[in-house]
Write a protein that holds these residues in place. Structure first.
Motif, PDB file in Angstrom:
ATOM      1  N   PRO A 144     -33.238  12.401   1.619  1.00 35.49           N
ATOM      2  CA  PRO A 144     -33.377  11.190   0.802  1.00 35.49           C
ATOM      3  C   PRO A 144     -32.014  10.555   0.562  1.00 35.49           C
ATOM      4  CG  PRO A 144     -33.538  13.131  -0.573  1.00 35.49           C
ATOM      5  CD  PRO A 144     -33.459  13.616   0.857  1.00 35.49           C
ATOM      6  N   HIS A 145     -32.017   9.273   0.273  1.00 34.28           N
ATOM      7  CA  HIS A 145     -30.760   8.626  -0.081  1.00 34.28           C
ATOM      8  C   HIS A 145     -30.234   9.237  -1.362  1.00 34.28           C
ATOM      9  CE1 HIS A 145     -30.277   5.563   2.955  1.00 34.28           C
ATOM     10  NE2 HIS A 145     -31.588   5.530   3.006  1.00 34.28           N
ATOM     11  N   ALA A 146     -28.929   9.306  -1.444  1.00 33.26           N
ATOM     12  CA  ALA A 146     -28.284   9.913  -2.601  1.00 33.26           C
ATOM     13  C   ALA A 146     -28.375   9.000  -3.813  1.00 33.26           C
ATOM     14  CB  ALA A 146     -26.822  10.184  -2.268  1.00 33.26           C
ATOM     15  N   HIS A 147     -28.058   9.553  -4.953  1.00 31.71           N
ATOM     16  CA  HIS A 147     -27.975   8.785  -6.188  1.00 31.71           C
ATOM     17  C   HIS A 147     -26.955   7.667  -5.971  1.00 31.71           C
ATOM     18  CE1 HIS A 147     -27.004   7.835 -10.361  1.00 31.71           C
ATOM     19  NE2 HIS A 147     -28.158   8.405 -10.674  1.00 31.71           N
ATOM     20  N   SER A 148     -27.163   6.525  -6.567  1.00 32.47           N
ATOM     21  CA  SER A 148     -26.265   5.388  -6.367  1.00 32.47           C
ATOM     22  C   SER A 148     -24.830   5.704  -6.770  1.00 32.47           C
ATOM     23  CB  SER A 148     -26.770   4.166  -7.129  1.00 32.47           C
ATOM     24  OG  SER A 148     -26.792   4.428  -8.518  1.00 32.47           O
ATOM     25  N   SER A 149     -24.636   6.663  -7.663  1.00 29.04           N
ATOM     26  CA  SER A 149     -23.269   7.012  -8.070  1.00 29.04           C
ATOM     27  C   SER A 149     -22.465   7.578  -6.906  1.00 29.04           C
ATOM     28  CB  SER A 149     -23.287   8.006  -9.229  1.00 29.04           C
ATOM     29  OG  SER A 149     -23.793   9.258  -8.806  1.00 29.04           O
ATOM     30  N   HIS A 150     -23.112   8.182  -5.926  1.00 28.57           N
ATOM     31  CA  HIS A 150     -22.382   8.731  -4.781  1.00 28.57           C
ATOM     32  C   HIS A 150     -21.643   7.634  -4.036  1.00 28.57           C
ATOM     33  CE1 HIS A 150     -24.693  12.780  -4.317  1.00 28.57           C
ATOM     34  NE2 HIS A 150     -24.518  12.451  -5.572  1.00 28.57           N
ATOM     35  N   GLY A 151     -22.296   6.510  -3.832  1.00 24.39           N
ATOM     36  CA  GLY A 151     -21.648   5.398  -3.143  1.00 24.39           C
ATOM     37  C   GLY A 151     -20.468   4.862  -3.925  1.00 24.39           C
ATOM     38  N   ARG A 152     -20.627   4.745  -5.240  1.00 23.10           N
ATOM     39  CA  ARG A 152     -19.516   4.275  -6.078  1.00 23.10           C
ATOM     40  C   ARG A 152     -18.354   5.260  -6.041  1.00 23.10           C
ATOM     41  NH1 ARG A 152     -23.821   3.035  -9.449  1.00 23.10           N
ATOM     42  NH2 ARG A 152     -23.365   4.748 -10.844  1.00 23.10           N
ATOM     43  N   LEU A 153     -18.659   6.544  -6.085  1.00 20.32           N
ATOM     44  CA  LEU A 153     -17.598   7.547  -6.043  1.00 20.32           C
ATOM     45  C   LEU A 153     -16.888   7.528  -4.690  1.00 20.32           C
ATOM     46  CD1 LEU A 153     -19.383  10.500  -7.853  1.00 20.32           C
ATOM     47  CD2 LEU A 153     -17.526   9.078  -8.755  1.00 20.32           C
ATOM     48  N   ALA A 154     -17.641   7.402  -3.605  1.00 18.94           N
ATOM     49  CA  ALA A 154     -17.035   7.345  -2.271  1.00 18.94           C
ATOM     50  C   ALA A 154     -16.131   6.120  -2.156  1.00 18.94           C
ATOM     51  CB  ALA A 154     -18.118   7.321  -1.198  1.00 18.94           C
ATOM     52  N   TYR A 155     -16.573   4.999  -2.679  1.00 18.40           N
ATOM     53  CA  TYR A 155     -15.783   3.776  -2.645  1.00 18.40           C
ATOM     54  C   TYR A 155     -14.474   3.972  -3.416  1.00 18.40           C
ATOM     55  CZ  TYR A 155     -14.693  -1.201  -3.096  1.00 18.40           C
ATOM     56  OH  TYR A 155     -14.078  -2.419  -3.050  1.00 18.40           O
ATOM     57  N   ARG A 156     -14.559   4.525  -4.630  1.00 17.14           N
ATOM     58  CA  ARG A 156     -13.354   4.796  -5.436  1.00 17.14           C
ATOM     59  C   ARG A 156     -12.390   5.711  -4.688  1.00 17.14           C
ATOM     60  NH1 ARG A 156     -15.913   6.512 -11.141  1.00 17.14           N
ATOM     61  NH2 ARG A 156     -16.676   4.461 -11.728  1.00 17.14           N
ATOM     62  N   LEU A 157     -12.937   6.762  -4.104  1.00 16.39           N
ATOM     63  CA  LEU A 157     -12.106   7.730  -3.404  1.00 16.39           C
ATOM     64  C   LEU A 157     -11.419   7.097  -2.203  1.00 16.39           C
ATOM     65  CD1 LEU A 157     -11.265  10.694  -3.468  1.00 16.39           C
ATOM     66  CD2 LEU A 157     -13.256  11.217  -2.048  1.00 16.39           C
ATOM     67  N   GLY A 158     -12.168   6.316  -1.439  1.00 17.52           N
ATOM     68  CA  GLY A 158     -11.587   5.643  -0.272  1.00 17.52           C
ATOM     69  C   GLY A 158     -10.461   4.711  -0.651  1.00 17.52           C
ATOM     70  N   ILE A 159     -10.645   3.934  -1.710  1.00 20.25           N
ATOM     71  CA  ILE A 159      -9.598   3.010  -2.162  1.00 20.25           C
ATOM     72  C   ILE A 159      -8.390   3.778  -2.677  1.00 20.25           C
ATOM     73  CG2 ILE A 159      -9.022   1.335  -3.964  1.00 20.25           C
ATOM     74  CD1 ILE A 159     -11.835   0.191  -3.593  1.00 20.25           C
ATOM     75  N   ALA A 160      -8.619   4.800  -3.496  1.00 23.71           N
ATOM     76  CA  ALA A 160      -7.522   5.560  -4.097  1.00 23.71           C
ATOM     77  C   ALA A 160      -6.673   6.271  -3.049  1.00 23.71           C
ATOM     78  CB  ALA A 160      -8.080   6.572  -5.095  1.00 23.71           C
ATOM     79  N   LEU A 161      -7.286   6.686  -1.963  1.00 26.06           N
ATOM     80  CA  LEU A 161      -6.541   7.464  -0.955  1.00 26.06           C
ATOM     81  C   LEU A 161      -6.189   6.646   0.286  1.00 26.06           C
ATOM     82  CD1 LEU A 161      -8.388  10.885  -1.255  1.00 26.06           C
ATOM     83  CD2 LEU A 161      -6.289  10.109  -2.389  1.00 26.06           C
ATOM     84  N   ALA A 162      -6.446   5.357   0.267  1.00 26.10           N
ATOM     85  CA  ALA A 162      -6.202   4.522   1.442  1.00 26.10           C
ATOM     86  C   ALA A 162      -4.750   4.584   1.907  1.00 26.10           C
ATOM     87  CB  ALA A 162      -6.609   3.077   1.163  1.00 26.10           C
ATOM     88  N   GLY A 163      -3.814   4.488   0.974  1.00 21.17           N
ATOM     89  CA  GLY A 163      -2.400   4.529   1.340  1.00 21.17           C
ATOM     90  C   GLY A 163      -1.981   5.857   1.935  1.00 21.17           C
TER      91      GLY A 163
END
Length: 178
Positions: free
Chosen positions: A47-66
């Motif tokens: 099943p698709h994950a809880h919507s918070s997973h997408g928000r957390l992945a987005y935060r993590l990707g932005i925070a570690l982009a550099g």
């Protein structure tokens, strides 16, 4: 340095016959099969994950982009990790140094795999597969307990990612947990 690796038990549901084929076809038609996986020829309905997973992945990707860019790593959202349609898993995100064409359907390996664990899911059953596919690290992030584990092998964990140069505390902070 070793750390205890926590695991949850996967659940398996088995069904047979035309009803199953019809149900899978309907899932496909409705676009509900995007996270489904095939494990050694066995279809797993995910099943698709809880919507918070997408928000957390987005935060993590932005925070570690550099940090990732400095190390020649590019982020990826959900993707098919494996070599073909008979054996692949769909991690929540990852980082790779391999240039991938947009048409790549199955990614053979990545440096870092990230799984956001949900209660009762198959996260821990997928960890050995990722290491068999030469992933350098597997991060298991559990939102319910706000815990982060950086695995460097199927049964070993570290306090930091050597590949992205970030500690588990820094990962948790990037997710807004500290």
């Amino acid at each position: 340095m070793g750390t205890t690796v926590e695991r949850s038990a996967p659940r398996t549901v088995v069904a047979h016959g035309n009803a199953l084929d019809d149900w899978l076809a309907e899932r496909r038609r409705l676009g509900q099969d995007g996270r489904d996986e095939v494990w050694d020829g066995v279809y797993h309905v995910v099943p698709h994950a809880h919507s918070s997973h997408g928000r957390l992945a987005y935060r993590l990707g932005i925070a570690l982009a550099g940090r990732a860019a400095e190390r020649g790593l590019s982020p990826m959202g959900e993707f098919n990790l494996g070599t073909g349609d008979r054996d692949y898993r769909v991690p929540d995100m990852g980082w790779t140094s391999t240039p991938l064409e947009e048409a790549t359907l199955y990614v053979p390996s990545v440096e870092v795999v990230v799984e956001f664990e949900s209660p009762g899911d198959e996260t821990w059953a997928k960890v050995p597969f990722y290491f068999e596919r030469a992933a350098g690290e597997v991060w298991v992030i559990t939102p319910q307990t706000r815990s982060v584990q950086v695995l460097t092998g199927p049964d070993s964990a570290a306090a930091a990612s050597g590949l992205l140069g970030v500690s588990t505390d820094e990962i948790a902070a990037a997710l807004g947990w500290r």
